[in-house]
Design a protein around this motif. Structure first.
Motif, PDB file in Angstrom:
ATOM      1  N   ALA A 112       1.084  -1.290  -0.152  1.00 37.49           N
ATOM      2  CA  ALA A 112       0.255  -0.619  -0.050  1.00 37.49           C
ATOM      3  C   ALA A 112       1.065   1.094   0.247  1.00 37.49           C
ATOM      4  O   ALA A 112       2.124   1.225   0.363  1.00 37.49           O
ATOM      5  N   GLN A 143      -3.306   3.365   1.710  1.00 32.77           N
ATOM      6  CA  GLN A 143      -3.835   3.326   0.013  1.00 32.77           C
ATOM      7  C   GLN A 143      -3.513   1.985  -0.343  1.00 32.77           C
ATOM      8  O   GLN A 143      -2.389   1.581  -0.398  1.00 32.77           O
ATOM      9  N   GLU A 144      -3.915   0.585  -0.401  1.00 39.00           N
ATOM     10  CA  GLU A 144      -3.263  -0.496  -1.062  1.00 39.00           C
ATOM     11  C   GLU A 144      -3.436  -0.289  -2.201  1.00 39.00           C
ATOM     12  O   GLU A 144      -4.308  -0.213  -2.989  1.00 39.00           O
ATOM     13  N   THR A 145      -2.045  -0.787  -3.060  1.00 40.64           N
ATOM     14  CA  THR A 145      -2.533  -1.059  -5.062  1.00 40.64           C
ATOM     15  C   THR A 145      -2.640  -2.256  -4.849  1.00 40.64           C
ATOM     16  O   THR A 145      -2.131  -2.645  -6.486  1.00 40.64           O
ATOM     17  N   GLN A 146      -2.692  -3.355  -3.840  1.00 40.91           N
ATOM     18  CA  GLN A 146      -2.718  -5.034  -4.777  1.00 40.91           C
ATOM     19  C   GLN A 146      -3.052  -6.107  -4.010  1.00 40.91           C
ATOM     20  O   GLN A 146      -3.733  -5.025  -2.441  1.00 40.91           O
ATOM     21  N   ASP A 147      -3.744  -7.231  -4.447  1.00 48.22           N
ATOM     22  CA  ASP A 147      -4.369  -7.151  -3.831  1.00 48.22           C
ATOM     23  C   ASP A 147      -3.521  -8.614  -2.676  1.00 48.22           C
ATOM     24  O   ASP A 147      -2.659  -8.847  -3.313  1.00 48.22           O
ATOM     25  N   ASN A 195      -5.672  -8.098 -10.072  1.00 48.79           N
ATOM     26  CA  ASN A 195      -4.873  -7.391  -9.120  1.00 48.79           C
ATOM     27  C   ASN A 195      -5.965  -6.232  -9.217  1.00 48.79           C
ATOM     28  O   ASN A 195      -6.716  -5.412 -10.215  1.00 48.79           O
ATOM     29  N   SER A 196      -7.160  -6.145  -8.330  1.00 51.03           N
ATOM     30  CA  SER A 196      -8.740  -5.993  -8.075  1.00 51.03           C
ATOM     31  C   SER A 196      -8.104  -4.319  -8.514  1.00 51.03           C
ATOM     32  O   SER A 196      -8.845  -3.128  -8.312  1.00 51.03           O
ATOM     33  N   LYS A 197      -7.546  -4.100  -7.985  1.00 52.44           N
ATOM     34  CA  LYS A 197      -6.495  -2.103  -8.138  1.00 52.44           C
ATOM     35  C   LYS A 197      -6.230  -1.170  -8.762  1.00 52.44           C
ATOM     36  O   LYS A 197      -6.207  -0.008  -8.862  1.00 52.44           O
ATOM     37  N   VAL A 198      -5.909  -1.797 -10.243  1.00 49.40           N
ATOM     38  CA  VAL A 198      -5.428  -1.449 -11.071  1.00 49.40           C
ATOM     39  C   VAL A 198      -6.393  -2.287 -12.393  1.00 49.40           C
ATOM     40  O   VAL A 198      -7.502  -2.666 -12.140  1.00 49.40           O
ATOM     41  N   GLN A 214      -4.721  -5.302 -16.168  1.00 57.09           N
ATOM     42  CA  GLN A 214      -4.018  -6.598 -15.325  1.00 57.09           C
ATOM     43  C   GLN A 214      -2.794  -7.922 -15.656  1.00 57.09           C
ATOM     44  O   GLN A 214      -2.587  -8.277 -15.940  1.00 57.09           O
TER      45      GLN A 214
END
Length: 421
Positions: free
Chosen positions: A79, A87-91, A287-290, A293
């Protein structure tokens, strides 16, 4: 009666066929050695291994395709920190995959040098196999003619036993008549025993020869056959003639090794040169944050080693020294082959002269024994003279048979030196 005749005929045919099957030629022995020799089978694997190395070296001309996939489980997701916030950047847990295609575009001859070196090493292995095959042939020739010689020595020993028994009977008869002393009889009996000992030793040499030949040809140890010796006395080459060594396997193998060393030097020098390459890749990471993928990319680039602790320079010097070493080995092998050829030719010349001398000596020895035995029976000669005459005849026959053996083996050595056996 008709059935008995038929059975006897079948038995006679079986005996004749078995006797025919027991005839063994030198060529059959050589073929058997090639088919069953463990050493040659091992060397043939070396040939195949070296041949496959050519494919390994050539493989760098083709693209390299890699696939990698896995699953990552982290204790905490990575994060970014924004003051007191993050803020998390990856799962924390995610699968991933990577697919790439790498192709060398130009490497300044490195691949070509590696391929050439592998090809020359393959040739060296093939020529080395030929040299090993020639060595096995030489052993078979020595064993084959060794048995033939041993059989003839057995015949000579059997003839000596027969002659000594005849002399013993003569001495016994003369002793019974009171013409000679008991010393003559005892001397004859001792000589008979000695001749029988020599006969046993000669027969043992035949048995040992068969054990060796059967081992070399892959036959059962108990096999016995009638060896067919239809070869003519070989012609003797001149010592002044320069031998043709182009078929000598060991020389050709060393020449191929020197050729491989040349390529090794070229390959070592290309380590200093850069490499142009192209790469295509697909990288997937869940990765749901970007938003993206999966990343697809194509690259054209250049890579070069700037410093490796002088390892590349040392490899070049090492390759040069290896080439110099093998060149010296090649020159030494050429000189030793010429020496081997000259020695074999010299032995052939001597063996041929020995045969001529022994042939005449046998005729003289037979006549000498006849005259000596007549003199003894006429009470003019002595028992010692008879024994000496028989011993001399046996030794002369032995020299004759061994001279023929030496001539045949020397001829095989000449062919072995030139790689034509």
């Amino acid at each position: 009666m008709h059935k008995v005749v038929v059975l006897l005929a079948l038995l006679l045919c079986a005996i004749c066929s078995s006797a025919h099957a027991e005839t063994l030629t030198l060529k059959e022995c050589l073929d058997g050695a090639v088919a069953t020799s463990r050493g040659l089978k091992s060397a043939s694997h070396d040939v195949e291994i070296a041949r496959e190395q050519v494919g390994v070296a050539r493989s760098t001309r083709l693209p390299r395709v890699d696939l990698q996939a896995g699953y990552v489980a982290q204790a905490k997701a990575q994060a970014f920190k924004f003051g007191s916030q993050s803020q998390e950047t990856q799962d924390p847990r995610y699968p991933f995959a990577n697919f790439s295609v790498y192709q060398t575009l130009y490497d300044f001859g490195r691949t070509g040098a590696a391929e050439g070196m592998a090809r020359m090493q393959s040739e060296a292995a093939r020529y080395s196999y030929t040299g090993n095959e020639q060595d096995v042939f030489m052993q078979v020739v020595q064993a084959y003619y060794g048995i033939l010689t041993a059989v003839k020595l057995v015949n000579a020993a059997e003839d000596e036993v027969t002659q000594m028994l005849s002399h013993q009977k003569t001495a016994q008869a003369l002793f019974d008549e009171g013409v000679v002393t008991r010393n003559d009889l005892l001397q004859a009996e001792v000589r008979v025993a000695s001749s029988r000992q020599s006969l046993l030793s000669a027969r043992n040499e035949v048995q040992k020869g068969w054990l060796l030949l059967n081992y070399l040809t892959g036959a059962p140890p108990e096999r016995r056959a009638e060896l067919k010796d239809d070869s003519q006395l070989p012609s003797t080459p001149s010592l002044s003639e320069a031998p043709d060594m182009s078929k000598r396997g060991e020389l050709s193998a060393l020449k191929a090794v020197v050729g491989a060393d040349e390529y090794a030097v070229k390959e070592a020098k290309t380590i200093h040169y850069p490499e142009l390459f192209a790469k295509f890749g697909i990288d997937y990471l869940s990765n749901s944050k970007v938003r993206e993928q999966a990343i697809v990319a194509a690259t054209v680039g250049l890579k070069v080693n700037l410093f490796d602790g002088q390892a590349s320079t040392a490899r070049v010097r090492q390759a040069v020294q290896a080439r110099s070493r093998d060149e010296e080995r090649l020159r030494d092998m050429e000189e030793r082959t010429r020496l081997e050829y000259a020695l074999a030719v010299s032995d052939m010349l001597v063996a041929r002269d020995r045969i001529s001398v022994a042939e005449k000596a046998i005729t003289q020895g037979v006549e000498n024994l006849r005259i000596t035995k007549d003199r003894y029976q006429e009470h003019v000669g002595t028992a010692t003279e008879v024994i000496d005459a028989q011993t001399l005849l046996t030794r002369t026959r032995t020299d004759y048979y061994r001279s023929i053996f030496d001539l045949q083996v020397s001829a095989a050595r000449v062919k072995r030196a030139t790689g034509e056996l």
